[in-house]
Design a protein around this motif. Structure first.
Motif: not given
Lengths: 128, 128
Positions: B30, B32, B36-37, B40-41, B43, B55, B57, B108
């Motif tokens: 996971i 790099g 994870l971003p 999350i997008s 989800r 989405s 960025e 986070a």
């Protein structure tokens, strides 16, 4: 679907963006292959560069040197130079680095669970 | 100091090595900047490639494409091809990806704490 549903529904979009940014920052600061293993190796106490390199399996001297500089800037590692002949340099984990305890624990737990899953999958393939 | 103190004192060296390996595996899978971003997008629900790229960025199409393949292999993402003209491809987060919830939350939280600390330091510098 749609732009407003990227995050959980029980928090606002602003909060979600904040939380995403915080996670990105965390990944930026501690991410990569080496930083957390180096930190775990330093937990046992002070270490010289060579000791550290031997204890973090597979790391190149140049990479270790760069990672240590980065980690010093971020407050995870303290570097001390002793006025011996030849000069001795020792690295140690700072008290601030202890704040990463939960992150390390959660990652290790998830990793152990994932390893089991992957092994299970490989076994299934061998049987079929 | 010394080789036997790399880990906490309350667990054996073998357990410690296991836990280190598990953490390394987790970072490998996971780690790099992007995985994870992307997750999350995803989800929020199904997404097409272009939507996903907008989405998350700053991600390049080539990078997103490689990350999605990797994440599909690891069971985090499901890719569905619909027989429309032109063909529609949609990505979604799998139920297995939900197991990363605690990892994302812990990262986070730590990131938010670290941001505060860094900001505090910058303020101090401005005052002095």
């Amino acid at each position: 679907m749609g732009k407003n549903n990227d995050c959980n529904h029980d928090i606002s979009k602003a909060e979600c963006q904040q939380s995403l940014n915080a996670m990105k920052d965390a990944l930026y600061v501690i991410g990569g292959k080496w930083k957390l293993p180096i930190l775990i190796s330093l937990r046992g106490g002070h270490r010289r560069f060579g000791e550290l390199q031997r204890s973090v399996e597979g790391i190149a001297a140049k990479v270790l040197s760069n990672e240590l500089k980065d980690m010093e800037l971020n407050g995870f590692v303290k570097r001390t130079v002793y006025d011996t002949t030849p000069v001795t340099v020792e690295y140690e984990a700072t008290p601030y680095s202890e704040t990463l305890h939960d992150v390390i624990k959660t990652l290790a737990e998830w990793g152990a669970m994932h390893q089991k899953k992957i092994r299970g999958r490989l076994k299934e393939r061998k049987i079929n």
